[in-house]
Enzyme design. Structure first.
Site, PDB file in Angstrom:
ATOM      1  N   ASP A 118       0.857  -1.183   0.000  1.00  0.00           N
ATOM      2  CA  ASP A 118       0.000   0.000   0.000  1.00  0.00           C
ATOM      3  C   ASP A 118       0.898   1.239   0.000  1.00  0.00           C
ATOM      4  O   ASP A 118       1.775   1.370  -0.847  1.00  0.00           O
ATOM      5  CB  ASP A 118      -0.960  -0.076   1.194  1.00  0.00           C
ATOM      6  CG  ASP A 118      -1.949   1.066   1.288  1.00  0.00           C
ATOM      7  OD1 ASP A 118      -2.944   1.071   0.547  1.00  0.00           O
ATOM      8  OD2 ASP A 118      -1.709   1.984   2.108  1.00  0.00           O
ATOM      9  N   HIS A 322      -7.187  -6.237  -1.198  1.00  0.00           N
ATOM     10  CA  HIS A 322      -6.108  -5.275  -0.995  1.00  0.00           C
ATOM     11  C   HIS A 322      -5.073  -5.708   0.033  1.00  0.00           C
ATOM     12  O   HIS A 322      -3.901  -5.371  -0.084  1.00  0.00           O
ATOM     13  CB  HIS A 322      -6.706  -3.930  -0.565  1.00  0.00           C
ATOM     14  CG  HIS A 322      -5.693  -2.858  -0.354  1.00  0.00           C
ATOM     15  ND1 HIS A 322      -4.930  -2.342  -1.381  1.00  0.00           N
ATOM     16  CD2 HIS A 322      -5.289  -2.194   0.777  1.00  0.00           C
ATOM     17  CE1 HIS A 322      -4.131  -1.405  -0.915  1.00  0.00           C
ATOM     18  NE2 HIS A 322      -4.319  -1.310   0.395  1.00  0.00           N
TER      19      HIS A 322
END
Length: 345
Positions: A118, A322
């Site tokens: 991320d 994610h």
């Protein structure tokens, strides 16, 4: 709150044992950086994303240690036990790169492989770009590499609410985070619930369906939380795991973490001398097929022959969201260790 045992860093040799993670505080430009390390061998620096902590690498630390590496997962400045400077501009990318360099030096090493997820992927890529003398290889999870340059970020994100576009009248979450105190006012009354909702919104088994409103956008007069799924945790997140994350952010607040987003235009100016620059070290990319970070930036992945000329492999995991290294820890560990063991010493 479950945490690995803490060993006094002043009474042990550098590097943790293969079966015992160790907490340390080391000096850095932030003031101090907290990290958890495990294993001995070549150093692998693990950099988390938003809103996480070193704990997001809990499955990777023992796997990398068992494979013969010294794995060190940091709390980025503003998170966990690391220092939290007050100034918004103290969270610009150049400062985060300097923290990473200081950690490598504090651990008594001259170089390291850096792996990020991320925001950590952006930080890892920038560290490799700016300090190739220190970071000899880079692994990117979830967020593809895009070279510095291009349009100003604030203008790009504002344009995502174009009246002629699919999200007309809605605000992209990055724009929503810009005003100090605004997102904090939504999160602070129930940090645990907000974190659980965000983790669920971006996880493969709990994310909203394709016909549901996109949780990356905020409707006028609404909050991000309004579009989070409620009622169950994603399969990778136990109540005890959530307790760890919530406990950290209930203690520190989320302002330091959110300040990373509030420096994107400063980063754009700071990194202008490197516009269009590739990262040339050996590299790896892992993404989730159901992750918006991967799908929205598919053009960046296609550009890897030019932007990541040292790319060893690129894997997009089917059915994964994610939180890649937590959703699919065994597969992530295998791909990471296979890549790491194949790197030149």
């Amino acid at each position: 709150m479950p945490q690995p045992p803490v060993t006094d860093p002043g009474t042990r040799r550098p590097g943790g044992s293969a079966d015992q993670p160790v907490h340390r505080l080391v000096p850095s430009p932030a003031g101090r950086t907290h990290l958890v390390e495990q294993g001995s061998g070549p150093l692998v620096l693990l950099v988390h994303g938003f809103p996480e902590s070193w704990y997001s690498w809990r499955h990777q630390l023992p796997a990398l240690a068992a494979a013969g590496f010294r794995a060190a997962a940091i709390d980025v400045r503003g998170y966990g036990r690391s220092s939290r400077p007050d100034a918004v501009e103290a969270y610009r990318m150049l400062d985060l790169v300097a923290d990473n360099v200081a950690v490598v030096e504090a651990l008594g090493e001259r170089s390291a492989v850096i792996v990020g997820h991320d925001w950590g992927a952006n930080i890892a890529a920038s560290s490799a770009l700016l300090r190739p003398d220190v970071f000899r290889a880079v692994g990117l999870l979830s967020v593809p590499y895009t070279p510095p340059g291009g349009p100003k970020p604030s203008e790009v994100f504002a344009g995502m609410s174009d009246p002629a576009g699919p999200f007309a009248g809605q605000e992209f979450y990055v724009s929503y985070f810009q005003e100090p105190g605004r997102a904090e006012a939504e999160i602070e009354p129930d940090v645990r619930g907000w974190l659980a909702g965000l983790y669920a919104a971006l996880s493969a088994d709990t994310m909203p369906g394709p016909d549901a409103p996109d949780p990356h956008f905020v409707a006028p007069g609404a909050t991000m939380r309004d579009r989070f799924p409620a009622g169950r945790l994603p399969s990778w997140l136990t109540e005890a795991d959530l307790d760890v994350y919530a406990g950290e952010f209930e203690r520190t607040g989320l302002t330091g973490a959110l300040n990373r987003y509030r420096n994107m235009d400063r980063d754009w100016a700071d990194m202008a001398p490197h516009a269009g620059a590739p990262v040339t070290q050996p590299s790896l990319f892992l993404g989730g097929a159901l992750d918006a970070s991967t799908t929205w930036l598919s053009d960046a992945i296609e550009a890897y022959p030019a932007t990541l000329p040292g790319l060893s492999a690129s894997h997009v995991l089917d059915g994964c969201g994610h939180w890649l290294q937590q959703e699919r820890p065994e597969e992530t560990n295998r791909l990471l260790t296979d890549w790491l063991t194949g790197l030149p010493c």
